[in-house]
Design a protein around this motif. Structure first.
Motif, PDB file in Angstrom:
ATOM      1  N   ASP A   9      -6.166  18.247 -20.977  1.00  0.00           N
ATOM      2  CA  ASP A   9      -6.256  18.089 -19.527  1.00  0.00           C
ATOM      3  C   ASP A   9      -5.212  18.964 -18.846  1.00  0.00           C
ATOM      4  N   VAL A  10      -5.173  18.872 -17.530  1.00  0.00           N
ATOM      5  CA  VAL A  10      -4.314  19.745 -16.742  1.00  0.00           C
ATOM      6  C   VAL A  10      -2.838  19.487 -17.051  1.00  0.00           C
ATOM      7  N   ASP A  11      -2.452  18.204 -17.153  1.00  0.00           N
ATOM      8  CA  ASP A  11      -1.036  17.895 -17.407  1.00  0.00           C
ATOM      9  C   ASP A  11      -0.578  18.466 -18.743  1.00  0.00           C
ATOM     10  N   ALA A  12      -1.437  18.329 -19.744  1.00  0.00           N
ATOM     11  CA  ALA A  12      -1.067  18.854 -21.063  1.00  0.00           C
ATOM     12  C   ALA A  12      -0.946  20.374 -21.009  1.00  0.00           C
ATOM     13  N   MET A  13      -1.825  21.014 -20.227  1.00  0.00           N
ATOM     14  CA  MET A  13      -1.733  22.466 -20.101  1.00  0.00           C
ATOM     15  C   MET A  13      -0.418  22.859 -19.431  1.00  0.00           C
ATOM     16  N   ARG A  15     -20.828  23.710 -19.354  1.00  0.00           N
ATOM     17  CA  ARG A  15     -22.000  24.524 -19.639  1.00  0.00           C
ATOM     18  C   ARG A  15     -22.122  25.605 -18.575  1.00  0.00           C
ATOM     19  N   GLY A  16     -23.095  26.469 -18.728  1.00  0.00           N
ATOM     20  CA  GLY A  16     -23.202  27.616 -17.832  1.00  0.00           C
ATOM     21  C   GLY A  16     -23.150  27.253 -16.356  1.00  0.00           C
ATOM     22  N   LEU A  17     -23.944  26.279 -15.968  1.00  0.00           N
ATOM     23  CA  LEU A  17     -24.073  25.995 -14.535  1.00  0.00           C
ATOM     24  C   LEU A  17     -23.448  24.656 -14.136  1.00  0.00           C
ATOM     25  N   VAL A  18     -22.689  24.055 -15.022  1.00  0.00           N
ATOM     26  CA  VAL A  18     -21.924  22.849 -14.680  1.00  0.00           C
ATOM     27  C   VAL A  18     -20.498  23.047 -15.171  1.00  0.00           C
ATOM     28  N   HIS A  19     -19.553  23.019 -14.236  1.00  0.00           N
ATOM     29  CA  HIS A  19     -18.157  23.231 -14.602  1.00  0.00           C
ATOM     30  C   HIS A  19     -17.364  21.968 -14.298  1.00  0.00           C
ATOM     31  N   ASN A  20     -16.712  21.421 -15.327  1.00  0.00           N
ATOM     32  CA  ASN A  20     -15.995  20.168 -15.151  1.00  0.00           C
ATOM     33  C   ASN A  20     -14.687  20.363 -14.374  1.00  0.00           C
ATOM     34  N   GLY A  21     -14.209  19.280 -13.792  1.00  0.00           N
ATOM     35  CA  GLY A  21     -13.041  19.331 -12.916  1.00  0.00           C
ATOM     36  C   GLY A  21     -11.791  19.838 -13.601  1.00  0.00           C
ATOM     37  N   ASP A  22     -11.508  19.324 -14.803  1.00  0.00           N
ATOM     38  CA  ASP A  22     -10.299  19.758 -15.519  1.00  0.00           C
ATOM     39  C   ASP A  22     -10.300  21.268 -15.742  1.00  0.00           C
ATOM     40  N   SER A  23     -11.457  21.799 -16.137  1.00  0.00           N
ATOM     41  CA  SER A  23     -11.538  23.239 -16.401  1.00  0.00           C
ATOM     42  C   SER A  23     -11.279  24.041 -15.128  1.00  0.00           C
ATOM     43  N   LEU A  24     -11.871  23.604 -14.035  1.00  0.00           N
ATOM     44  CA  LEU A  24     -11.687  24.329 -12.772  1.00  0.00           C
ATOM     45  C   LEU A  24     -10.236  24.243 -12.309  1.00  0.00           C
ATOM     46  N   ARG A  25      -9.610  23.054 -12.435  1.00  0.00           N
ATOM     47  CA  ARG A  25      -8.196  22.918 -12.053  1.00  0.00           C
ATOM     48  C   ARG A  25      -7.345  23.880 -12.887  1.00  0.00           C
ATOM     49  N   LYS A  26      -7.616  23.887 -14.182  1.00  0.00           N
ATOM     50  CA  LYS A  26      -6.841  24.771 -15.069  1.00  0.00           C
ATOM     51  C   LYS A  26      -6.975  26.224 -14.625  1.00  0.00           C
ATOM     52  N   LEU A  27      -8.195  26.637 -14.340  1.00  0.00           N
ATOM     53  CA  LEU A  27      -8.429  28.039 -13.960  1.00  0.00           C
ATOM     54  C   LEU A  27      -7.679  28.383 -12.678  1.00  0.00           C
ATOM     55  N   LEU A  28      -7.772  27.499 -11.687  1.00  0.00           N
ATOM     56  CA  LEU A  28      -7.129  27.773 -10.401  1.00  0.00           C
ATOM     57  C   LEU A  28      -5.612  27.854 -10.569  1.00  0.00           C
ATOM     58  N   ILE A  29      -5.046  26.947 -11.371  1.00  0.00           N
ATOM     59  CA  ILE A  29      -3.588  26.943 -11.581  1.00  0.00           C
ATOM     60  C   ILE A  29      -3.146  28.212 -12.321  1.00  0.00           C
ATOM     61  N   LEU A  30      -3.896  28.572 -13.361  1.00  0.00           N
ATOM     62  CA  LEU A  30      -3.512  29.759 -14.136  1.00  0.00           C
ATOM     63  C   LEU A  30      -3.627  31.020 -13.293  1.00  0.00           C
ATOM     64  N   ALA A  31      -4.671  31.082 -12.466  1.00  0.00           N
ATOM     65  CA  ALA A  31      -4.834  32.254 -11.597  1.00  0.00           C
ATOM     66  C   ALA A  31      -3.660  32.347 -10.631  1.00  0.00           C
ATOM     67  N   LEU A  83       8.291  17.000 -24.745  1.00  0.00           N
ATOM     68  CA  LEU A  83       7.567  16.071 -25.623  1.00  0.00           C
ATOM     69  C   LEU A  83       7.979  14.631 -25.335  1.00  0.00           C
ATOM     70  N   ASN A  84       9.282  14.402 -25.179  1.00  0.00           N
ATOM     71  CA  ASN A  84       9.763  13.037 -24.940  1.00  0.00           C
ATOM     72  C   ASN A  84       9.235  12.481 -23.625  1.00  0.00           C
ATOM     73  N   ARG A  85       9.256  13.325 -22.602  1.00  0.00           N
ATOM     74  CA  ARG A  85       8.788  12.868 -21.292  1.00  0.00           C
ATOM     75  C   ARG A  85       7.292  12.523 -21.362  1.00  0.00           C
ATOM     76  N   ALA A  86       6.541  13.396 -22.016  1.00  0.00           N
ATOM     77  CA  ALA A  86       5.089  13.150 -22.119  1.00  0.00           C
ATOM     78  C   ALA A  86       4.812  11.884 -22.921  1.00  0.00           C
ATOM     79  N   ALA A  87       5.572  11.685 -23.989  1.00  0.00           N
ATOM     80  CA  ALA A  87       5.370  10.495 -24.828  1.00  0.00           C
ATOM     81  C   ALA A  87       5.687   9.241 -24.030  1.00  0.00           C
TER      82      ALA A  87
END
Lengths: 492, 221
Positions: A183-187, A218-234, A479-483
């Motif tokens: 997910d986005v937090d892990a990324m 899939r090609g024409l359905v993009h999930n929220g986590d993926s889109l968030r990741k893309l926007l943040i990385l861009a 790692l400690n904070r995430a755990a």
């Protein structure tokens, strides 16, 4: 000495492959037009409000059913500003992998649930120690150019597994990394760890050591986590691997052309979104696709032939960096089929100029990994590099003076020229070509058995240089904070 | 006479020939053959044969789908007469199926749903990213015998346990059986979370569902 000596030490050399183009330029234009038509006519479903707003703001039409119809001009604009190269760096910040032109680089895959343990031959659930061994082996193998996690550890809490993998990868290899997170937090945590090693956010942006793999529904359905990741990385200018997956006959047309056109429509949406956030944002697109489930068994095969080279052709048509898939096998053991699957797929992808080629060491269609198989893939990569590299033709290599001096019946064995150049020929590390008696006297081992010995030898003696203490501390804190967060989070 | 008709119906389903299946179904009505007999002796054996061949890897999934389509075509013609005679077609069992909350993978789940429904189960597919409460509500609403819970990710598979717990909290266990599937799931995982079964593929899921309901029938008989 010639300039091409793949067995020499140091960084793997980059072969410029004589490209095998499966598609003609006309084929590519037709597929591209089909993708544009799909985007304008059918539209995509994007499960993220910001992504929809950004596209709508740039001229996309959002219909009552929520679909986003992206105009062709917007796509053409994005293709014009998207960078045509992405360079990944090693831990020390040296440029290693230029994803451009006909360059090809090999690496393993990520997140196998099982391992065929090379010590016992047993197939069992993978553990964190396997991830460490896999990454260490990648670091040691001369023809593996980048790292991925290889195994999904079953002995850590699931919500921590991707962060634990990231820490292991940063500690146990200096090679560039392809990183998968849930997910986005892990990324964000994975990026923070990489920043700690690189020396800050700016350093990581300027000399990225990681590319983040985004698996899109899939090609024409993009999930929220993926889109968030893309926007943040861009936004941050970090390389995103934007990889929608369309399975022929289930989530897309069973025919290759329709399947590729549909999936490519989704690829184009990702390129547009990233460029809308930040012109020049690095996006790596798929160099694989057009595949289908085996409709007799419902297995998703990894080494089928029919779609090989198709998507790499299209990616070259766009002139964009790509992430390809080869070296994985559908076999259950590192056996004859596994070696055949790996060799054929790696060779075709290398000839197709697949840039970043992942999944060496995969068995069982990606569910199981094998370190012995990874060692075999490393040997295959070496063979391929020798087979597709350029041939140096100059006075020194033509050796006309020598030919004349020795005459028609001369012996070249003692010539200085031979001594100067004999090491330029390719010699195997695992592939056997001994005489029968020599082979027997060395135990008469099969390729798989020899690969197992090599894995044991490399793991016994190889260790990546340790991380600087401040980087280790930063990783431990993350790692400690995430755990701690995971422990207090409500059960979903 | 009706034996020939049954054989022809069976063959039409095997061939995936919806047009023939429709014509033959009309003949069933025209000649006064009981529709239920045509279903049980013609259509169902045809579909079962296709299912078995698919299970052996001899046929492809689209062959199954064509067979199911041929059967549906015949059923649509036989159904009104069936109701007029107030004969009830035997439903093997009622299944509610879905992918757990937070997980959007659907291919495996869809296959299981299709295989179950072509095998005579009444299937209610809740889709993907389904909250535990939705499973409970749907199971109650449809009087489900079985709830099928799919998960592809190790991070979402814990949701399968949550569904088992939610059904238990609603007082529906062990009456409603729970079956789980997906890449990270396993026999031991099913046992650990108190589910009633696991299958690694769609064919196995049908056998599992049949077994669970058979066991249930035997227990209550």
């Amino acid at each position: 000495m010639g300039s091409f000596a793949p067995q020499a030490g140091g960084a793997p050399q980059v072969p410029r492959s004589p490209r095998y183009d499966r598609l003609t330029p006309d084929n590519c234009r037709r597929l591209h037009d089909a993708s544009l038509s799909i985007l304008e006519r059918t539209g995509v479903v994007l499960h993220d409000a910001e992504a929809v707003e950004r596209l709508a703001g740039a001229g996309a039409r959002v219909t009552d059913d929520g679909r986003v119809h992206v105009p062709g001009e917007l796509v053409e604009w994005a293709l014009g500003v998207a960078p045509h190269t992405v360079t990944l760096h090693d831990r020390l910040g040296a440029p290693r992998l230029a994803l451009e032109g006909d360059n090809v680089f090999f690496g393993p895959g990520s997140d196998c649930l099982h391992i065929v343990d090379h010590r016992t031959g047993e197939r069992r659930m993978a553990r964190l120690a396997d991830t460490r061994d896999g990454v260490t082996l990648v670091d040691a193998l001369p023809n593996m150019d980048f790292g991925m996690s290889m195994f999904l550890p079953s002995d850590v809490p699931p919500e921590m597994a991707d962060r634990e993998q990231m820490a292991i990868m940063l500690r146990h290899t200096t090679k560039p990394l392809v990183v998968v997170t849930y997910d986005v937090d892990a990324m964000l945590d994975a990026v923070a760890m990489a920043e700690a090693v690189a020396g800050g956010a700016e350093a990581l942006r300027e000399r990225p050591t990681i590319a983040l793999y985004i698996n899109v529904t899939r090609g024409l359905v993009h999930n929220g986590d993926s889109l968030r990741k893309l926007l943040i990385l861009a936004e941050r200018g970090l390389p995103a691997l934007w990889i929608p997956v369309t399975s022929g006959g289930t989530t897309g047309p069973v025919t290759m052309a329709g399947n590729v056109a549909l999936n490519n429509a989704g690829v184009l949406v990702g390129i547009v979104l990233a460029q809308l956030v930040r012109e020049g944002a690095p996006v790596v697109i798929p160099g694989f696709g057009g595949d289908a489930l085996d409709l007799r068994t419902m297995v998703d095969p990894y080494a089928e032939p029919d779609h090989r080279g198709v998507v790499p052709s299209l990616a070259h048509h766009y002139g964009l960096p790509m992430f390809s898939l080869a070296g994985g096998s559908d076999s259950k053991q590192p056996d004859q089929q596994a070696a055949t699957d790996a060799a054929l797929t790696m060779l075709v992808d290398a000839l197709a100029g697949g840039h970043l080629i992942h999944d060496s060491g995969y068995l069982e269609s990606g569910l199981t990994g094998s370190l012995a198989q990874l060692a075999i893939c490393d040997e295959i990569a070496a063979w391929i590099r020798a087979a597709i590299g350029p041939v140096i033709i100059d006075d020194e290599t033509l050796a006309l003076d020598l030919v004349d001096a020795l005459g028609p019946d001369g012996s070249f064995l003692e010539a200085q020229h031979t001594l100067d150049h004999y090491r330029e020929r390719w010699y195997p590390s695992l592939i056997d070509r001994l005489s029968h008696s020599a082979w027997m006297s060395r135990g008469g081992a099969t390729l798989g058995e020899r690969a197992t010995v090599r894995v044991e030898q490399l793991l016994a003696r190889h260790q990546a240089p340790p991380l600087p203490e401040p980087a280790e501390q930063a990783i431990a804190e993350i790692l400690n904070r995430a755990a701690a967060t995971a422990r207090t989070a409500p059960i979903p | 006479m009706s034996d020939e008709l049954f054989a022809a119906l069976r063959q039409a389903v095997i061939d995936g020939d919806a047009a023939s299946a429709g014509t033959l179904a009309q003949q069933v009505l025209d000649t006064g053959v009981p529709p239920l007999a045509a279903i049980d002796n013609g259509l169902v054996p045809g579909l079962s044969w296709v299912g078995e061949e698919f299970g052996k890897g001899e046929l492809f999934l689209p062959d199954m789908m064509l067979a199911a389509r041929a059967m549906q075509k015949a059923m649509a013609i036989l159904e009104p007469e069936l109701q007029a005679q107030s004969a009830k077609r035997h439903v093997v069992g009622r299944v509610v199926i879905g992918t757990v909350k937070g997980d959007i993978h659907e291919i495996g789940k869809n296959l299981v749903g299709m295989m179950l429904s072509t095998s005579g189960f009444e299937v209610h597919d809740l889709g993907v990213d389904v909250a535990p409460d939705r499973f409970v509500e749907a199971a109650r609403e449809h009087n489900a015998d079985i709830v099928g819970v799919s998960a592809l990710l190790t991070t979402t598979m814990a949701g399968q346990r949550t569904v088992v717990e939610a059904l238990a909290a609603a007082g529906m266990r062990p009456g409603v059986k729970v079956i789980v599937g997906g890449a990270p799931a396993s026999e031991s995982w099913a046992a650990e979370i108190g589910a009633d079964g696991y299958s690694e593929d769609a064919i196995g899921a049908v056998a599992l569902a049949r077994r669970l309901l058979g066991a249930e029938a035997a227990a209550t008989a």
